[in-house]
Design an enzyme around this catalytic site. Structure first.
Site, PDB file in Angstrom:
ATOM      1  N   LYS A  97       5.365  55.580   2.967  1.00 32.61           N
ATOM      2  CA  LYS A  97       4.982  54.383   3.731  1.00 32.61           C
ATOM      3  C   LYS A  97       4.710  53.198   2.797  1.00 32.61           C
ATOM      4  O   LYS A  97       5.177  52.079   3.054  1.00 32.61           O
ATOM      5  CB  LYS A  97       3.741  54.690   4.585  1.00 32.61           C
ATOM      6  CG  LYS A  97       3.985  55.763   5.648  1.00 32.61           C
ATOM      7  CD  LYS A  97       2.786  55.944   6.558  1.00 32.61           C
ATOM      8  CE  LYS A  97       1.573  56.476   5.838  1.00 32.61           C
ATOM      9  NZ  LYS A  97       1.800  57.863   5.308  1.00 32.61           N
ATOM     10  N   THR A  98       3.970  53.423   1.742  1.00 35.05           N
ATOM     11  CA  THR A  98       3.699  52.339   0.791  1.00 35.05           C
ATOM     12  C   THR A  98       4.982  51.883   0.110  1.00 35.05           C
ATOM     13  O   THR A  98       5.196  50.682  -0.095  1.00 35.05           O
ATOM     14  CB  THR A  98       2.676  52.803  -0.255  1.00 35.05           C
ATOM     15  OG1 THR A  98       1.467  53.222   0.398  1.00 35.05           O
ATOM     16  CG2 THR A  98       2.355  51.669  -1.225  1.00 35.05           C
ATOM     17  N   ASP A 112      -2.927  49.233   4.609  1.00 40.48           N
ATOM     18  CA  ASP A 112      -2.905  50.691   4.620  1.00 40.48           C
ATOM     19  C   ASP A 112      -4.084  51.227   5.430  1.00 40.48           C
ATOM     20  O   ASP A 112      -5.150  50.599   5.490  1.00 40.48           O
ATOM     21  CB  ASP A 112      -2.975  51.213   3.184  1.00 40.48           C
ATOM     22  CG  ASP A 112      -2.530  52.654   3.075  1.00 40.48           C
ATOM     23  OD1 ASP A 112      -1.989  53.196   4.066  1.00 40.48           O
ATOM     24  OD2 ASP A 112      -2.730  53.263   2.001  1.00 40.48           O
ATOM     25  N   THR A 118      -1.942  57.243   9.116  1.00 41.59           N
ATOM     26  CA  THR A 118      -1.697  58.670   9.237  1.00 41.59           C
ATOM     27  C   THR A 118      -2.114  59.192  10.603  1.00 41.59           C
ATOM     28  O   THR A 118      -1.868  60.356  10.916  1.00 41.59           O
ATOM     29  CB  THR A 118      -2.476  59.441   8.150  1.00 41.59           C
ATOM     30  OG1 THR A 118      -3.879  59.118   8.243  1.00 41.59           O
ATOM     31  CG2 THR A 118      -1.972  59.056   6.767  1.00 41.59           C
ATOM     32  N   ARG A 121       5.954  63.008  -2.574  1.00 45.01           N
ATOM     33  CA  ARG A 121       4.886  62.795  -3.564  1.00 45.01           C
ATOM     34  C   ARG A 121       4.493  64.113  -4.222  1.00 45.01           C
ATOM     35  O   ARG A 121       4.250  64.171  -5.437  1.00 45.01           O
ATOM     36  CB  ARG A 121       3.672  62.159  -2.889  1.00 45.01           C
ATOM     37  CG  ARG A 121       2.506  61.902  -3.847  1.00 45.01           C
ATOM     38  CD  ARG A 121       1.318  61.321  -3.117  1.00 45.01           C
ATOM     39  NE  ARG A 121       1.633  60.003  -2.583  1.00 45.01           N
ATOM     40  CZ  ARG A 121       0.856  59.370  -1.706  1.00 45.01           C
ATOM     41  NH1 ARG A 121      -0.248  59.950  -1.246  1.00 45.01           N
ATOM     42  NH2 ARG A 121       1.193  58.173  -1.280  1.00 45.01           N
TER      43      ARG A 121
END
Length: 427
Positions: free
Chosen positions: A99-100, A144, A193, A252
């Site tokens: 997302k980032t 965020d 999230t 990640r």
């Protein structure tokens, strides 16, 4: 603070953000240091620096999420052709799915600067007003964990997203004056999230929403090969497949495991990552072939060995593994449920057949404790009612052959004493 230097009411005042040992940046004591997990979704310190170098810079270099990339590419290309700012974008999904990275790509594709903040940092309307007032035309604001904003700040954000202005109150009491601040057009990229926690008025103001899915092993292998090239690590296809298979569907985590395997290969071998090297390295870091780490296995071990597969309450399970209730619920359980190893039921946590098979154990005899409610006693439509009966309809009893006192035929009020008499309620 606005452009003229006037502090908005409720805006945070400047302060020294340098944390001291044992304390946060705002001076509050820190919580206990969490146990490091090689498969944890969060990153800090050196990991953040390394992950920043591994982020793709455009949509063409972004691996996976094919549908999201195609839709987002159309949104951005249309905005560039019309020479306008792109619509507001909402990205939802589990941590570590990109997302980032997509927020940074949106800013790069639009040729605009990127401003990054988070929902927990915006707890008062003044905090949000200070951020919005400093935006330039076309800038991308990445927010965020947007679901953790305070409700007053959310209500201010409605107007800013729709009309590009905010209404602020200067002063207090009789001296208070309302003023409207016009904002330049900007693009808000929200990441969450837990999309269900966003109020509908806020969710409806995003022009484009996307849900990030977990990656399949083939996509994660591509991620591992790409990251290995950037880190100048020699990885064989079998070694990349071994890392991808233990990465829990998250890029990640795949990048983090690659770095740990790289360290092992450089120290104990010639630096090349083979299947044997990857397997041995991940064994050292207690990540098994299915991606379970120490905490995951501790939860399943307690559920299977101590409680016979359940059902068992969350608090009891947390005490058994020596962790906080929130740690078990938010860190371990999501992956275990997604893998079909554990089920959440109204009566408690229950081990599924795959959990017994993973540890090579045989479920205890008798009615399956791993079956979800509604699949026991041979009744697939509904769970058995109290008293162990299936609740099937019975034909009327013949005269003189009715039920004796205390007997029922599937009555949910079986053996319930009437407060006004000493008899038993029966049908």
């Amino acid at each position: 603070m606005n452009r003229g230097g006037t502090m908005f009411p409720g805006a945070a005042t400047p302060r020294d953000e340098t944390p001291t040992p044992g304390r946060t940046a705002v001076g509050r004591p820190t919580a206990a240091e969490p146990v490091h997990r090689p498969v944890a979704a969060a990153a800090d310190g050196e990991d953040r620096v390394t992950e920043a170098t591994l982020r793709p810079k455009d949509l063409d270099g972004f691996i996976g999420q094919a549908r999201v990339r195609e839709q987002l590419d159309l949104v951005l290309r249309a905005a560039r052709q019309r020479s306008v700012t792109a619509d507001h974008v909402l990205l939802s999904g589990a941590p570590g799915l990109g997302k980032t990275t997509l927020a940074m790509i949106i800013a790069a594709e639009m040729g605009a600067p990127l401003r990054i903040t988070s929902g927990p940092a915006i707890q008062r309307p003044g905090d949000l007003a200070a951020v919005l007032a400093s935006l330039t035309g076309g800038e991308v604001l990445f927010l965020d964990e947007i679901h953790r904003m305070s409700r007053p700040a959310e209500e201010m954000l409605y107007l800013a997203m729709e009309d590009f202005r905010v209404d602020v109150v200067v002063g207090t009491g009789l001296d208070a004056t309302a003023m409207s601040l016009e904002l330049p057009p900007f693009t808000l990229v929200g990441a969450t999230t837990r999309a269900g926690l966003l109020p509908p008025p806020l969710r409806d103001r995003f022009g484009f929403t996307a849900h990030m899915e977990f990656y399949d092993p083939a996509e994660l292998e591509r991620v591992v090969h790409r990251s290995a090239q950037l880190l100048e690590v020699e990885v064989e296809p079998a070694g990349a497949a071994e890392i991808a298979g233990r990465s829990r569907g998250t890029p990640r985590i795949a990048n983090r495991l690659l770095r740990r395997v790289r360290d092992y290969a450089e120290v104990t071998a010639d630096g090349a990552v083979t299947r044997q090297i990857a397997s041995a390295a991940l064994g050292v870091y207690e990540v098994d072939g299915r991606g379970l780490d120490r905490l995951d296995r501790a939860v399943l071990h307690a559920l299977l060995k101590l409680f016979g597969g359940g059902p068992v309450g969350l608090s009891t399970l947390a005490v058994a593994v020596g962790e906080e209730r929130e740690t078990v619920e938010e860190v371990a359980e999501p992956f275990l449920v997604r893998e079909g190893l554990l089920a959440r039921t109204p009566r408690g946590r229950v081990a599924m057949p795959a959990a017994w098979a993973h540890f090579g154990l045989v479920p205890p005899p008798g009615p399956s404790r791993s079956a979800p409610p509604g699949h026991q006693n041979g009744n697939s439509g509904q769970a058995a009612p109290p008293g162990g009966r299936t609740g099937r309809t019975t034909s009327p009893a013949a005269p003189g052959t009715g039920p004796r006192d205390g007997e029922t035929h599937g009555c949910p009020y079986e053996n319930r004493q009437d407060a006004g008499s000493s008899g038993v309620i029966t049908r």
